[in-house]
Design a protein around this motif. Structure first.
Motif, PDB file in Angstrom:
ATOM      1  N   PRO A  19       0.630  -1.282  -0.076  1.00  0.00           N
ATOM      2  CA  PRO A  19      -0.148   0.081  -0.093  1.00  0.00           C
ATOM      3  C   PRO A  19       0.828   1.275   0.047  1.00  0.00           C
ATOM      4  O   PRO A  19       2.048   1.335   0.394  1.00  0.00           O
ATOM      5  CB  PRO A  19      -0.803  -0.263   1.312  1.00  0.00           C
ATOM      6  N   PRO A  20       0.313   2.208  -0.411  1.00  0.00           N
ATOM      7  CA  PRO A  20       0.921   3.550  -0.324  1.00  0.00           C
ATOM      8  C   PRO A  20       1.696   4.156   0.912  1.00  0.00           C
ATOM      9  O   PRO A  20       2.918   4.511   1.071  1.00  0.00           O
ATOM     10  CB  PRO A  20       0.165   4.674  -0.949  1.00  0.00           C
ATOM     11  N   ALA A  21       1.027   3.642   2.168  1.00  0.00           N
ATOM     12  CA  ALA A  21       1.407   4.035   3.323  1.00  0.00           C
ATOM     13  C   ALA A  21       0.708   3.148   4.350  1.00  0.00           C
ATOM     14  O   ALA A  21      -0.368   2.433   3.947  1.00  0.00           O
ATOM     15  CB  ALA A  21       1.068   5.456   3.759  1.00  0.00           C
ATOM     16  N   PRO A  22       1.318   2.644   5.566  1.00  0.00           N
ATOM     17  CA  PRO A  22       2.866   2.985   5.707  1.00  0.00           C
ATOM     18  C   PRO A  22       3.800   2.290   4.885  1.00  0.00           C
ATOM     19  O   PRO A  22       3.417   1.138   4.138  1.00  0.00           O
ATOM     20  CB  PRO A  22       2.577   2.466   7.246  1.00  0.00           C
TER      21      PRO A  22
ATOM     22  N   TRP B  16      -1.300  -5.947   6.236  1.00  0.00           N
ATOM     23  CA  TRP B  16      -1.859  -7.352   5.403  1.00  0.00           C
ATOM     24  C   TRP B  16      -0.996  -8.576   5.745  1.00  0.00           C
ATOM     25  O   TRP B  16      -0.803  -9.253   4.716  1.00  0.00           O
ATOM     26  CB  TRP B  16      -2.077  -6.957   4.078  1.00  0.00           C
ATOM     27  N   CYS B  17      -0.746  -8.741   6.823  1.00  0.00           N
ATOM     28  CA  CYS B  17       0.332  -9.925   7.214  1.00  0.00           C
ATOM     29  C   CYS B  17      -0.293 -11.090   7.780  1.00  0.00           C
ATOM     30  O   CYS B  17      -0.533 -11.288   8.960  1.00  0.00           O
ATOM     31  CB  CYS B  17       1.598  -9.465   8.431  1.00  0.00           C
ATOM     32  N   SER B  18      -0.793 -11.904   7.071  1.00  0.00           N
ATOM     33  CA  SER B  18      -1.540 -12.957   7.356  1.00  0.00           C
ATOM     34  C   SER B  18      -0.576 -14.013   7.972  1.00  0.00           C
ATOM     35  O   SER B  18       0.551 -14.451   7.567  1.00  0.00           O
ATOM     36  CB  SER B  18      -2.265 -13.706   6.012  1.00  0.00           C
ATOM     37  N   GLY B  19      -1.176 -14.546   9.159  1.00  0.00           N
ATOM     38  CA  GLY B  19      -0.130 -15.600   9.871  1.00  0.00           C
ATOM     39  C   GLY B  19       0.764 -14.854  10.993  1.00  0.00           C
ATOM     40  O   GLY B  19       1.485 -15.620  11.647  1.00  0.00           O
ATOM     41  N   ALA B  20       0.339 -13.879  11.193  1.00  0.00           N
ATOM     42  CA  ALA B  20       1.225 -12.754  12.165  1.00  0.00           C
ATOM     43  C   ALA B  20       1.254 -13.577  13.652  1.00  0.00           C
ATOM     44  O   ALA B  20      -0.195 -13.677  14.028  1.00  0.00           O
ATOM     45  CB  ALA B  20       0.965 -11.398  12.149  1.00  0.00           C
ATOM     46  N   GLY B  21       2.053 -13.965  14.083  1.00  0.00           N
ATOM     47  CA  GLY B  21       1.981 -14.652  15.466  1.00  0.00           C
ATOM     48  C   GLY B  21       1.779 -16.011  15.209  1.00  0.00           C
ATOM     49  O   GLY B  21       1.800 -16.861  16.211  1.00  0.00           O
TER      50      GLY B  21
ATOM     51  N   HIS C 118       8.364 -17.734   9.983  1.00  0.00           N
ATOM     52  CA  HIS C 118       9.270 -17.009   9.265  1.00  0.00           C
ATOM     53  C   HIS C 118       8.260 -16.399   7.803  1.00  0.00           C
ATOM     54  O   HIS C 118       7.167 -16.799   7.693  1.00  0.00           O
ATOM     55  CB  HIS C 118      10.336 -17.788   8.284  1.00  0.00           C
ATOM     56  N   ALA C 119       8.722 -15.396   7.189  1.00  0.00           N
ATOM     57  CA  ALA C 119       7.999 -14.693   6.288  1.00  0.00           C
ATOM     58  C   ALA C 119       9.157 -14.118   4.791  1.00  0.00           C
ATOM     59  O   ALA C 119      10.042 -13.685   5.574  1.00  0.00           O
ATOM     60  CB  ALA C 119       7.194 -13.543   6.757  1.00  0.00           C
ATOM     61  N   LEU C 120       8.573 -14.160   3.755  1.00  0.00           N
ATOM     62  CA  LEU C 120       8.867 -13.562   2.887  1.00  0.00           C
ATOM     63  C   LEU C 120       8.156 -12.049   2.774  1.00  0.00           C
ATOM     64  O   LEU C 120       7.150 -11.967   2.885  1.00  0.00           O
ATOM     65  CB  LEU C 120       8.893 -14.016   1.597  1.00  0.00           C
ATOM     66  N   VAL C 121       9.116 -11.081   3.086  1.00  0.00           N
ATOM     67  CA  VAL C 121       8.656  -9.690   3.139  1.00  0.00           C
ATOM     68  C   VAL C 121       9.074  -8.708   2.008  1.00  0.00           C
ATOM     69  O   VAL C 121      10.348  -8.739   1.764  1.00  0.00           O
ATOM     70  CB  VAL C 121       9.093  -9.261   4.495  1.00  0.00           C
ATOM     71  N   THR C 122       8.330  -7.997   1.330  1.00  0.00           N
ATOM     72  CA  THR C 122       8.853  -6.872   0.394  1.00  0.00           C
ATOM     73  C   THR C 122       8.973  -5.614   1.276  1.00  0.00           C
ATOM     74  O   THR C 122       8.183  -5.333   2.299  1.00  0.00           O
ATOM     75  CB  THR C 122       7.780  -6.552  -0.591  1.00  0.00           C
ATOM     76  N   ALA C 123      10.086  -4.825   0.812  1.00  0.00           N
ATOM     77  CA  ALA C 123      10.550  -3.646   1.712  1.00  0.00           C
ATOM     78  C   ALA C 123      11.046  -2.837   0.553  1.00  0.00           C
ATOM     79  O   ALA C 123      11.962  -3.283  -0.243  1.00  0.00           O
ATOM     80  CB  ALA C 123      11.473  -3.848   2.920  1.00  0.00           C
ATOM     81  N   GLU C 124      11.156  -1.641   0.806  1.00  0.00           N
ATOM     82  CA  GLU C 124      11.460  -0.452  -0.103  1.00  0.00           C
ATOM     83  C   GLU C 124      13.102  -0.243  -0.063  1.00  0.00           C
ATOM     84  O   GLU C 124      13.536  -0.132   1.308  1.00  0.00           O
ATOM     85  CB  GLU C 124      10.644   0.838   0.130  1.00  0.00           C
ATOM     86  N   THR C 125      13.812  -0.157  -1.054  1.00  0.00           N
ATOM     87  CA  THR C 125      15.238   0.205  -1.019  1.00  0.00           C
ATOM     88  C   THR C 125      15.324   1.200  -1.901  1.00  0.00           C
ATOM     89  O   THR C 125      14.085   1.882  -2.535  1.00  0.00           O
ATOM     90  CB  THR C 125      15.944  -0.913  -1.593  1.00  0.00           C
TER      91      THR C 125
END
Length: 308
Positions: free
Chosen positions: A78-81, A100-105, A109-116
């Motif tokens: 999403p645009p934010a956060p 929108w992190c399904s399975g949190a808790g 492990h997770a594959l996560v997208t993050a801004e670089t």
């Protein structure tokens, strides 16, 4: 977040052994997802993410899930956060918030997208890192409430690079995985339909609804089977993979939506008000179907099959 064990209803180790898309046995993979989602929508949804993580790490030559682990794929943008990745030696440190992190808790492990600086990249994260915090009260829906879909905060969380910016989506496997979601939709829709299929009586209106549901689900089943054969025949065709995924998801989404509507019209409010399993399944599937972007996805398909 403290380390969690694999949810007892999710056969993660079995899922890890499923055939990969394009392996020659893609239909068996779809059937595994169908079976799990038919039994329980949330189980199917979380198993699908773990299965996708296995395929993604295999395709991108990264470390794959190990026995006893349950992986999520947290790739919503999403645009934010914003979740940001800062290089640190041969890893990265993730800081910020991810929605929108399904399975949190639940996931380990997770594959996560993050801004670089170069765009969104994909990272693998051990969710036992103390910098991972699940934000409570960030999911208010009745549907899919069991999926533990929450917002998660990251504070300098160590992450292993898996894919450079653009590489996660620039592969046919991204689209093969999208059909895996549709297989779960289909399994859940079959389970919703069971309420009507098994309803006693010979009311002609009810039988008409039953026939409409049967025809729609047959078409969806055929689309999934055809997609599996096509993927196995040409797993690396990117354009075909994208068109196929858009088509199959549209067909299955329509069939599932029709099923929810027709079962409700045929049986009335009683199953939704008096059968907790059916009511939960309808609520879960209704929310799960919104992983589709509806007309935006159809517009993408239209642009792909229109004049070139």
């Amino acid at each position: 977040m403290t380390e969690t064990s694999v949810h007892h209803d999710i056969p993660a180790d079995e899922v890890s052994r499923w055939p990969l898309p394009g392996s020659g046995r893609t239909e068996a993979r779809w059937q595994g997802l169908i079976d799990l989602a038919r039994a329980d929508v949330v189980t199917g949804r979380l198993a699908e993410a773990h299965a996708d993580a296995c395929a993604i790490t295999h395709e991108l030559r990264a470390d794959s899930p190990r026995p006893g682990q349950l992986w999520g794929v947290w790739a919503a943008q999403p645009p934010a956060p914003v979740l940001r990745a800062k290089p640190h030696a041969d890893i990265a440190l993730l800081s910020g918030r991810k929605m929108w992190c399904s399975g949190a808790g639940i996931c380990t492990h997770a594959l996560v997208t993050a801004e670089t600086e170069a765009g969104a990249a994909l990272f693998a994260v051990d969710l036992s890192d103390p910098g991972v915090t699940v934000v409570p009260d960030t999911w208010h829906g009745v549907g899919m409430s069991g999926s533990a879909t929450f917002t998660v905060d990251f504070d300098r969380v160590a992450a292993t690079p898996v894919a450079a910016p653009g590489d996660y989506v620039a592969r046919p496997g991204f689209w093969h995985g999208a059909i895996g979601v549709a297989a779960c939709w289909f399994g859940a829709a079959e389970a919703v339909a069971d309420k009507l299929v098994n309803a006693p009586g010979a009311d002609p209106i009810r039988e008409a609804h039953r026939g409409a549901v049967d025809a729609a689900l047959y078409a969806a089943r055929c689309a999934l089977r055809c997609s599996a054969a096509e993927i196995d025949a040409a797993p690396d065709d990117m354009r075909a993979a994208r068109i196929r995924a858009r088509r199959v998801r549209a067909v299955v989404e329509d069939a599932a939506t029709l099923t929810i509507d027709r079962v409700g019209r045929a049986l009335g409010a009683a199953p939704l008000g008096q059968d907790p399993v059916h009511a939960r399944r309808v609520a879960d599937l209704t929310v799960y179907l919104r992983q589709s972007h509806a007309e935006y996805d159809l517009a993408d398909l239209g642009s792909l099959v229109g004049p070139r």
